[in-house]
Write an enzyme that holds these catalytic residues in place. Structure first.
Site, PDB file in Angstrom:
ATOM      1  CB  THR A 178      -0.907   0.040   1.245  1.00 10.34           C
ATOM      2  OG1 THR A 178      -0.056   0.086   2.379  1.00 10.34           O
ATOM      3  CG2 THR A 178      -1.794  -1.163   1.325  1.00 10.34           C
ATOM      4  CD  GLU A 325      -4.786  -2.579   2.660  1.00  9.95           C
ATOM      5  OE1 GLU A 325      -5.351  -2.150   1.624  1.00  9.95           O
ATOM      6  OE2 GLU A 325      -4.120  -1.849   3.411  1.00  9.95           O
ATOM      7  CE  LYS A 434     -14.410  13.999  15.809  1.00 12.42           C
ATOM      8  NZ  LYS A 434     -13.899  12.897  16.582  1.00 12.42           N
ATOM      9  CD1 TRP A 439     -15.691  13.712  12.434  1.00 15.10           C
ATOM     10  CD2 TRP A 439     -16.734  11.861  11.758  1.00 15.10           C
ATOM     11  NE1 TRP A 439     -15.021  12.639  12.964  1.00 15.10           N
ATOM     12  CE2 TRP A 439     -15.648  11.490  12.565  1.00 15.10           C
ATOM     13  CE3 TRP A 439     -17.535  10.854  11.214  1.00 15.10           C
ATOM     14  CZ2 TRP A 439     -15.328  10.159  12.842  1.00 15.10           C
ATOM     15  CZ3 TRP A 439     -17.225   9.541  11.492  1.00 15.10           C
ATOM     16  CH2 TRP A 439     -16.139   9.197  12.297  1.00 15.10           C
TER      17      TRP A 439
HETATM   18  P1  ADP Z   1      -3.533   3.828  -0.952  1.00 16.62           P
HETATM   19  O1  ADP Z   1      -4.498   4.812  -1.551  1.00 16.62           O
HETATM   20  O2  ADP Z   1      -3.387   3.970   0.529  1.00 16.62           O
HETATM   21  O3  ADP Z   1      -2.309   3.644  -1.697  1.00 16.62           O
HETATM   22  P2  ADP Z   1      -5.235   1.773  -1.929  1.00 16.62           P
HETATM   23  O4  ADP Z   1      -4.989   2.000  -3.344  1.00 16.62           O
HETATM   24  O5  ADP Z   1      -5.357   0.398  -1.428  1.00 16.62           O
HETATM   25  O6  ADP Z   1      -4.139   2.401  -1.056  1.00 16.62           O
HETATM   26  O7  ADP Z   1      -6.486   2.648  -1.562  1.00 16.62           O
HETATM   27  C1  ADP Z   1      -7.585   2.221  -0.855  1.00 16.62           C
HETATM   28  C2  ADP Z   1      -8.393   3.413  -0.454  1.00 16.62           C
HETATM   29  O8  ADP Z   1      -8.789   4.172  -1.585  1.00 16.62           O
HETATM   30  C3  ADP Z   1      -9.679   3.049   0.225  1.00 16.62           C
HETATM   31  O9  ADP Z   1      -9.473   2.762   1.581  1.00 16.62           O
HETATM   32  C4  ADP Z   1     -10.487   4.316   0.017  1.00 16.62           C
HETATM   33  O10 ADP Z   1     -10.166   5.307   0.957  1.00 16.62           O
HETATM   34  C5  ADP Z   1     -10.025   4.803  -1.317  1.00 16.62           C
HETATM   35  N1  ADP Z   1     -11.000   4.423  -2.348  1.00 16.62           N
HETATM   36  C6  ADP Z   1     -10.938   3.413  -3.204  1.00 16.62           C
HETATM   37  N2  ADP Z   1     -11.999   3.403  -4.026  1.00 16.62           N
HETATM   38  C7  ADP Z   1     -12.778   4.447  -3.672  1.00 16.62           C
HETATM   39  C8  ADP Z   1     -14.029   4.983  -4.128  1.00 16.62           C
HETATM   40  N3  ADP Z   1     -14.684   4.460  -5.145  1.00 16.62           N
HETATM   41  N4  ADP Z   1     -14.504   6.070  -3.490  1.00 16.62           N
HETATM   42  C9  ADP Z   1     -13.851   6.635  -2.465  1.00 16.62           C
HETATM   43  N5  ADP Z   1     -12.673   6.187  -2.003  1.00 16.62           N
HETATM   44  C10 ADP Z   1     -12.137   5.111  -2.583  1.00 16.62           C
END
Ligand code: ADP
Length: 536
Positions: A178, A325, A434, A439
């Site tokens: 990640t 994940e 916040k 929120w």
């Molecule tokens: P990172 O962005 O930390 O590198 P990931 O690619 O695994 O890791 O991202 C996952 C995160 O991306 C989710 O926990 C969420 O916050 C965000 N995310 C993914 N798809 C969507 C979506 N369709 N709408 C809003 N947020 C999203």
């Protein structure tokens, strides 16, 4: 029943057997197109496995890639797990120090790199002592730097027939980290079983519905959560694949979509915002009539964008949510049959949610005390998921606090769930604003700002405030040749939100800073503008 293991090897064999002539098209760095077939990919995967085995790659060894999306990367996706080794896709947009950390942490033994990315590799390789060999994927005939191996020269003498070993479906197949916007990047190890189950679920009609007749363009990088599983979906079904190589600007992508008659393309919202702006400028320039679905995920797809594609260009967006994940698909915003006849406005509301869980993914949301919340569409809490393609731990056992005692994974996303299971993300927990203990949903404000005709991109972030702790500020990018003032934008939001939600300030920027996977990087905005209200 027969206990046949679910392995990527099956996908490799199946694609060559049942889709031998279906094409894989890749754009090279010089913009020319390279064409191959699933049969050829299978043969070259065999040669590659022989070559890697001769270099000493054995079961469980990590083979890293530092590469754009192209057919050779696909060969690696299929050959490395099928030979029993583990493919580790390095994110080339990270800082070299971070890539070094990740490659060291994973214990990468061999790295396979695009020639154009050699300067990047040079910046970190000396900090990764586990790397024994560098294999270069080249599109030029320039002399090779000594010590490095040439990908094509390695494959050429080898036999295309490789005795693929019998594997345990729980063996490691792939590793992806990640991006680590909080703390060190964490590694997720995908088993063969999780990749195969994800493929089957992703191909379901109500998920992405990938089929043999599709032409799939993953704009999402192959180093980001297995390109959302699309290469495996294409192998399983025998779909045609189109890879953009390093050319990810809107014009290059749209040009490929039109010329290769792409039916399904997928990427993060920032890519699609650029594409929508391009199409709006010159609607008649490209024929995109082949496109049946544009999968948008990784960050919230703004409703104005979903609607803009549909109303102005007859293009359908499929909004999906996922995480590294979750391998990565978790939920998809399909309109259920009983909602088919609702008004256009209500359809848009459904399409703008993150959708409901794909098969075998379970969702729940909990409050700060860990109490499970009702699916009432109002209660906000952290989303938790579980399922056979959801990680049960991070590599090395880090981040254990993200996994609950009763077997769920804490996503870090703040959501509501309605009684049909539709998930609405209001924020990532780390980006929540916040104000005076309440929120404010930055995502809702951004979506509303991006519905203003002059706004190209908007990111709302928390600024420190002497009285309210935090207050929202909006960073806005205006469309070329458009103008809007701070007052005008706030007036645009005013009828839609409670007064205390309205941003205290608007900063106009040339581009919203992005993460390595193309999402808005709010921590950077907070660093830059977060103290602006302290004198207030
Ligand atoms: P990172 O962005 O930390 O590198 P990931 O690619 O695994 O890791 O991202 C996952 C995160 O991306 C989710 O926990 C969420 O916050 C965000 N995310 C993914 N798809 C969507 C979506 N369709 N709408 C809003 N947020 C999203």
């Amino acid at each position: 029943m027969m206990n046949v293991p679910l392995t990527i090897t099956h996908l490799l064999e199946r694609s060559a057997r049942y889709a031998p002539r279906r094409e894989i098209v890749s754009r090279r760095p010089d913009r020319s197109l390279h064409r191959t077939t699933w049969r050829d990919v299978h043969e070259r995967a065999g040669r590659l496995a022989h070559a890697l085995a001769k270099l000493g790659v054995g079961p469980g060894d990590r083979v890293a890639t530092l590469a754009w999306n192209h057919a050779r990367h696909l060969e690696l996706y299929l050959a490395v797990p099928s030979m029993g080794a583990v493919l580790h896709t390095l994110n080339l947009r990270l800082h070299p120090t971070e890539i070094a950390y990740i490659a060291r942490h994973a214990g990468d033994k061999v790295v396979v790199v695009d020639e154009t990315l050699l300067p990047l590799l040079a910046k970190f390789i000396e900090h990764v002592p586990s790397i024994e060999q560098v294999i270069v994927m080249r599109d030029t005939a320039a002399p090779m730097a000594d010590k490095h191996l040439d990908y094509e020269a390695l494959l050429a003498p080898e036999s295309p027939a490789y005795p693929w070993p019998a594997l345990d479906e729980n063996d490691a197949a792939m590793i992806c980290y990640t991006s680590g916007t909080t703390g060190n990047p964490k590694g997720v190890v995908y088993s063969h079983r999780s990749c195969v189950l994800h493929t089957l679920v992703a191909c379901m009609t109500d998920t992405l519905g990938v089929s043999e007749s599709d032409t799939v363009l993953p704009v999402v990088p192959m180093f980001h959560a297995n390109a959302w599983g699309l290469p495996f979906c294409a192998a399983a079904t025998g779909a045609k694949l189109v890879f953009p190589g390093p050319h990810l600007d809107a014009a290059s992508i749209v040009d490929l979509m039109a010329s290769e008659k792409v039916t399904l393309a997928a990427g993060v919202p920032t890519i699609w915002l650029g594409i929508l702006a391009l199409l709006d400028q010159d609607p008649a320039r490209f024929d995109l009539s082949s496109v049946r679905s544009m999968v948008i995920g990784g960050a919230a797809a703004p409703p104005a964008m979903i609607q803009g594609f549909r109303a102005r260009h007859k293009l359908e967006v499929t909004h999906a949510w996922g995480m590294t994940e979750t391998n990565p698909l978790g939920t998809v915003a399909r309109i259920k049959s009983h909602l088919e006849n609702v008004s256009e406005e209500d359809r848009l509301k459904v399409r703008s949610t993150q959708g409901y869980a794909a098969a075998f993914v379970e969702t729940r949301h909990v409050d700060d005390a860990g109490k499970v919340l009702p699916w009432d569409g109002v209660s906000m809490g952290e989303l938790e998921v579980r399922g056979p393609f959801v990680a049960s731990a991070y590599l090395g056992g880090e981040g254990a606090d993200r996994f609950t005692a009763d077997g769920w994974f804490k996503t870090g996303d703040v959501v509501t769930l309605d009684d049909e299971g539709y998930v609405r993300i209001t924020d990532r927990a780390k980006d929540v604003v916040k104000s005076g203990g309440e929120w404010i949903s930055s995502v809702a404000l951004e979506n509303a700002l991006m519905s203003h005709h002059a706004v190209l991109e908007a990111a709302v972030f928390a600024a420190k405030h002497p009285k309210w702790d935090e207050r929202p500020i909006a960073a806005v990018v205006l469309k070329p040749d458009h103008a809007a003032t701070r007052e005008e934008l706030i007036a645009h939001l005013a009828p839609l939100f409670p007064k205390f939600w309205l941003p205290d300030d608007v900063v106009f920027v040339a581009q919203v800073p992005r993460t390595s996977t193309g999402k808005f990087l709010k921590s950077k905005l907070r660093e830059e503008y977060g103290d602006r209200l302290l004198g207030a």
